[in-house]
Design an enzyme around this catalytic site. Structure first.
Site, PDB file in Angstrom:
ATOM      1  N   ASP A   1       0.849  -1.192   0.000  1.00 31.56           N
ATOM      2  CA  ASP A   1       0.000   0.000   0.000  1.00 31.56           C
ATOM      3  C   ASP A   1       0.884   1.241   0.000  1.00 31.56           C
ATOM      4  O   ASP A   1       2.022   1.213   0.504  1.00 31.56           O
ATOM      5  CB  ASP A   1      -0.922   0.027   1.221  1.00 31.56           C
TER       6      ASP A   1
ATOM      7  N   GLU B   1       0.717   5.739   0.403  1.00 32.46           N
ATOM      8  CA  GLU B   1      -0.013   6.991   0.625  1.00 32.46           C
ATOM      9  C   GLU B   1       0.654   8.041  -0.256  1.00 32.46           C
ATOM     10  O   GLU B   1       1.874   7.997  -0.482  1.00 32.46           O
ATOM     11  CB  GLU B   1       0.029   7.415   2.088  1.00 32.46           C
TER      12      GLU B   1
ATOM     13  N   HIS C   1      -4.395  11.066   5.297  1.00 31.98           N
ATOM     14  CA  HIS C   1      -3.241  10.382   5.904  1.00 31.98           C
ATOM     15  C   HIS C   1      -2.586  11.158   7.049  1.00 31.98           C
ATOM     16  O   HIS C   1      -1.877  10.569   7.873  1.00 31.98           O
ATOM     17  CB  HIS C   1      -2.193  10.037   4.844  1.00 31.98           C
TER      18      HIS C   1
ATOM     19  N   ASP D   1      -2.955  -0.346   6.789  1.00 31.80           N
ATOM     20  CA  ASP D   1      -3.803  -0.773   5.677  1.00 31.80           C
ATOM     21  C   ASP D   1      -3.323  -2.104   5.108  1.00 31.80           C
ATOM     22  O   ASP D   1      -4.126  -2.953   4.715  1.00 31.80           O
ATOM     23  CB  ASP D   1      -3.827   0.295   4.582  1.00 31.80           C
TER      24      ASP D   1
ATOM     25  N   HIS E   1      -5.788   6.926   7.480  1.00 31.50           N
ATOM     26  CA  HIS E   1      -5.196   5.978   6.546  1.00 31.50           C
ATOM     27  C   HIS E   1      -3.680   5.961   6.759  1.00 31.50           C
ATOM     28  O   HIS E   1      -3.037   7.007   6.808  1.00 31.50           O
ATOM     29  CB  HIS E   1      -5.501   6.380   5.096  1.00 31.50           C
TER      30      HIS E   1
END
Length: 247
Positions: free
Chosen positions: A7, A9, A59, A159, A154
């Site tokens: 994942d 960001e 985030h 995640d 997030h």
């Protein structure tokens, strides 16, 4: 099988607008078992620009916090070594792949698919399994009763950890079958495997009732309507025995 749940960001939603990766996490899973935390990769990255307001609200990683973090160029080789040859598991893969390709392209390192075995998009899997329903990571956690109480903002690492549980739940009973067989009896030595099978206690086989068979048939009928054809289970249903075969 080595898989990497991945994942990122980013500073914004559109890579076309010059947005960059500011956090990346990659969680290793081997034969459907998560490796210990020290085998995972998690890096904050200085994106060399501010985050868009909407992304920052998601985030919470400020420009000041990221100012002393390494740039993507400094962690690129480490990242590629970590994911080399693995299968990537990503929720909404086109988004992360697009940003990774942009970062790697800046450094002349090709595309992410040049370095990994394949990419699995769990969002596509979820849409195929649950058409017309919400299939965000939060929604899938709720659907599979996975605790996400620790996820307030997030973050790439949390995640990944949640997605690993979602992926295992989504694929339980599919690729786990082969792994269970290999771990339980498929050693590759035919004689040894036969000896192990012969030594096992006979398995108790419970035949379904007429009501259970009827309920199963109704379920398959509904599946046929959804996919507008015969679902896979139809191939494994016992065929009716003809009078000639019975004789």
């Amino acid at each position: 099988m080595r898989q990497i749940i991945l994942d990122t960001e980013t500073t914004g939603l559109r890579v076309e607008d010059g947005n960059r990766i500011l956090e990346i996490a990659a969680v290793e899973m081997i034969d459907r078992k998560l490796s210990p935390p020290e085998r995972h990769l998690h890096r904050y990255i200085n994106p060399e620009r501010d985050s868009e307001e909407g992304a920052l609200n998601v985030h919470g990683l400020t420009t000041d916090f990221l100012a002393d973090k390494p740039r993507f160029a400094a962690i690129a080789e480490e990242f590629l070594r970590f994911v080399a040859g693995a299968e990537l598991i990503i929720h909404n893969a086109p988004f992360d792949v697009g940003f990774l390709n942009e970062e790697l392209g800046r450094l002349g390192l090709g595309k992410i698919t040049d370095h990994v075995a394949s990419v699995v998009d769990t969002l596509k899997m979820a849409k195929d399994n649950f058409p017309g329903k919400r299939n965000s990571l939060d929604a899938l956690c709720d659907r599979y009763e996975i605790d996400r109480s620790g996820r307030t903002l997030h973050g790439a690492l949390i995640d990944c950890e949640l997605l690993s549980e979602v992926y295992l739940a989504m694929t339980r009973g599919q690729d786990s079958l082969l792994i269970d067989f290999l771990s339980d009896g498929g050693s590759g030595d035919a004689a040894a495997d036969k000896a192990r099978r012969d030594a096992r206690k006979p398995r108790l086989i419970i035949q379904p009732s007429a009501a259970e068979i009827a309920a199963h048939g109704a379920y398959l009928d509904e599946m046929d309507k959804i996919i507008k054809g015969d679902c896979l289970w139809r191939e494994y249903e016992p065929k009716p025995v003809t009078e000639a075969e019975a004789a």
